[in-house]
Design a protein around this motif. Structure first.
Motif, mmCIF file in Angstrom:
data_model
loop_
_atom_site.group_PDB
_atom_site.id
_atom_site.type_symbol
_atom_site.label_atom_id
_atom_site.label_comp_id
_atom_site.label_asym_id
_atom_site.label_seq_id
_atom_site.Cartn_x
_atom_site.Cartn_y
_atom_site.Cartn_z
ATOM 1 N N VAL A 44 0.842 -1.193 0.000
ATOM 2 C CA VAL A 44 0.000 0.000 0.000
ATOM 3 C C VAL A 44 0.882 1.249 0.000
ATOM 4 O O VAL A 44 1.810 1.373 0.814
ATOM 5 C CB VAL A 44 -0.932 0.010 1.226
ATOM 6 N N THR A 57 -0.747 7.113 -0.609
ATOM 7 C CA THR A 57 -2.111 7.578 -0.868
ATOM 8 C C THR A 57 -3.147 6.540 -0.470
ATOM 9 O O THR A 57 -4.344 6.793 -0.581
ATOM 10 C CB THR A 57 -2.294 7.911 -2.360
ATOM 11 N N GLY A 58 -2.701 5.368 -0.012
ATOM 12 C CA GLY A 58 -3.617 4.281 0.283
ATOM 13 C C GLY A 58 -3.910 3.424 -0.929
ATOM 14 O O GLY A 58 -4.694 2.474 -0.856
ATOM 15 N N ARG A 105 -3.380 0.722 -4.008
ATOM 16 C CA ARG A 105 -2.798 -0.609 -4.134
ATOM 17 C C ARG A 105 -2.420 -0.823 -5.592
ATOM 18 O O ARG A 105 -3.168 -1.402 -6.376
ATOM 19 C CB ARG A 105 -3.797 -1.668 -3.670
ATOM 20 N N GLN A 147 2.450 12.627 -3.081
ATOM 21 C CA GLN A 147 2.578 11.315 -2.450
ATOM 22 C C GLN A 147 2.989 10.240 -3.453
ATOM 23 O O GLN A 147 3.681 9.285 -3.094
ATOM 24 C CB GLN A 147 1.242 10.940 -1.794
#
Length: 388
Positions: free
Chosen positions: A214, A217-218, A220, A362
Motif C-alpha cells: 500500500v 495515498t492508500g 494498491r 505522495q
C-alpha cells in the motif's frame, strides 16, 4: 566512443494519424466529461475494465498486432497517438496497459503460434491483463541478480521464488516472469545474466500468492508475488530457454520510452495553469513556460525512440534517457507548483489543484522506481555513450 551521440532525431507524426487523434480526443471528451481532476491524476494507474473493453471494441488496444490475432496492423505512430491522448486526458488505462504496451508485442515476437492464438485476441479485446515479473527483493533493477528459479519437472516446470513491486498483479490474469533456469539457477553464476528464461504464468495457479504494497495515498498498485512450487506446462516457456536476458532487454525499451514516462503528472500541470489563470506574474510565466518546454523536449525524445523501434532497432540507451529525464520532470513538477503558486496541498477537500497536488506529492517518489531505478538507468546511458 562506440557510437555517436545522435540517437535523438526530430520526428513528425505521419499526416494520416491526424484523423485518428481527433477521433480519440472526441471520444475521450465525451466519455470522461464528468471525471474529476483528482481521478484523472491516477491515469495509467487507474483501472476500469469496462473502459478497457470499450477501447478494445474500437480497435484501440493491441493496435500494432496483426489483424489475424485481433489487432489492426497499425503503425507504432498510430499506437503512440492513442496512448498520448489517453494519458493526456487522464483516462483509466491501467487494466490493459502492460498487455498492450509490451506483453502483446513480446508474445508476438517470441511466442509460439499456439501462445499467440491463446493470448493475443483477448489482449486486443481489452479483456486479458498482464503484469511484469522482473524485480525481486534485494535485486531492485539489477535483473542479473534475481534468484527466483524455474526447474524442469518432466515436460513442465516448477517455479519457486518471489517478485516485488509488481504493478497491478492483483488485477492481472497473467504474468510474464523472469526466472533462472538450467545451469544458471545459481544467481552468482558468471556471467550473471546466463540461464535466464521468461514464462507465461496464470496468476490463479496453485502456489501463487499476491500481497499488496500500500502506497502513501492508500493505493494498491504495487504487489509482492510469491511462487511456492508453482507447476507450469511445457507451453509456459516464452521464447528460448536461457535467452531471457536478450528478450527482457527488448521488452524494457517499450517500457521505458513511452509517453507515460513524462505524462504521469500532467493533471497537475493542467490544474496549475488553471489556478494561475490568464494573468500570471513574471515568475509563474517563466516557470510554466519552462515546464512546457521540457515537456515538449521529452515528447520529441520519446518520438525519436518510437522511430527507432519502428525501424526494428534496439534503442536501449535512448529509452533509458527518456525514462530517467521523464522521472526527474515528473518529480520536480509538484515542487515547482508549490514554489510559484501559494496554495497548500489538501487531502479530502479543497480546490481541484490542492487535491491533485497532494496526490502527486505522495505518488512522485515511486516515479523513479518503476521501470528501472535512476542508478541502473544512468549506468545504461553511460555504457551507451561509451563512458564505461
Amino acid at each position: 566512443m562506440d557510437r555517436p551521440i545522435g540517437g535523438f532525431r526530430h520526428q513528425r507524426f505521419p499526416f494520416e494519424t491526424l484523423n485518428l487523434r481527433m477521433q480519440v480526443r472526441s471520444f475521450l471528451a465525451e466519455t470522461l466529461k464528468d471525471r474529476s481532476p483528482l481521478r484523472r491524476a491516477d491515469s495509467w494507474m487507474g483501472a476500469d475494465p469496462a473502459f478497457s473493453r470499450e477501447l478494445g471494441r474500437r480497435g484501440w488496444v493491441g493496435m500494432t498486432l496483426p489483424k489475424r490475432y485481433g489487432g489492426q496492423d497499425a503503425s507504432p505512430w498510430e499506437r503512440y497517438v492513442v496512448a498520448e491522448e489517453l494519458l493526456a486526458a487522464g483516462a483509466p488505462v491501467a487494466a490493459h496497459w502492460f498487455a498492450d504496451r509490451q506483453s502483446g508485442p513480446l508474445i508476438l515476437r517470441y511466442g509460439t503460434e499456439t501462445q499467440r492464438e491463446r493470448y493475443l485476441p483477448g489482449i486486443c479485446r481489452g479483456e486479458i491483463y498482464f503484469c511484469i515479473g522482473m524485480s525481486e527483493p534485494n535485486s531492485g533493477s539489477d535483473l542479473a541478480s534475481i534468484r527466483s528459479r524455474a526447474v524442469r519437472d518432466g515436460d513442465g516446470w516448477v517455479l519457486n521464488g518471489q517478485k516485488v513491486w509488481t504493478t497491478n498483479a492483483h488485477i492481472a490474469h497473467y504474468m510474464i516472469g523472469l526466472f533462472r533456469t538450467g545451469d544458471g539457477a545459481n544467481y552468482q553464476a558468471h556471467p550473471r545474466h546466463a540461464g535466464l528464461s521468461q514464462f507465461l504464468i496464470d496468476l490463479k495457479s496453485p502456489g501463487v500468492t499476491i500481497r499488496p504494497i500500500v502506497d502513501l495515498t492508500g493505493g494498491r498498485h504495487f504487489n509482492e508475488v510469491y511462487f511456492d512450487n508453482v507447476r507450469l506446462g511445457p507451453d509456459a516457456l516464452l521464447g528460448t530457454e536461457g535467452k531471457g536476458w536478450e528478450q527482457v532487454t527488448a521488452e524494457l525499451a517499450f517500457e521505458r520510452s513511452g509517453p507515460e514516462r513524462f505524462l504521469s503528472s500532467i493533471a497537475l500541470l493542467h490544474t496549475l495553469i488553471d489556478a494561475v489563470g490568464r494573468r500570471p506574474d513574471a515568475l509563474q510565466a517563466r516557470e510554466i513556460g519552462r515546464l512546457v518546454a521540457r515537456l515538449n523536449g521529452l515528447r520529441q525524445m520519446s518520438l525519436a525512440v518510437t522511430a527507432e523501434l519502428a525501424a526494428g532497432k534496439d534503442p536501449a540507451w535512448e529509452a533509458s534517457c527518456v525514462k530517467d529525464l521523464g522521472a526527474v520532470f515528473e518529480q520536480e513538477l509538484p515542487e515547482i507548483a508549490q514554489a510559484i503558486f501559494d496554495e497548500a496541498p489538501a487531502i479530502g477537500g479543497g480546490s481541484d489543484h490542492a487535491q491533485v497536488l497532494a496526490a502527486l506529492m505522495q505518488m512522485a517518489p515511486s516515479f523513479s522506481l518503476r521501470g528501472g531505478t535512476r542508478e541502473i538507468l544512468r549506468g545504461i546511458i553511460a555504457r551507451g555513450l561509451g563512458l564505461r
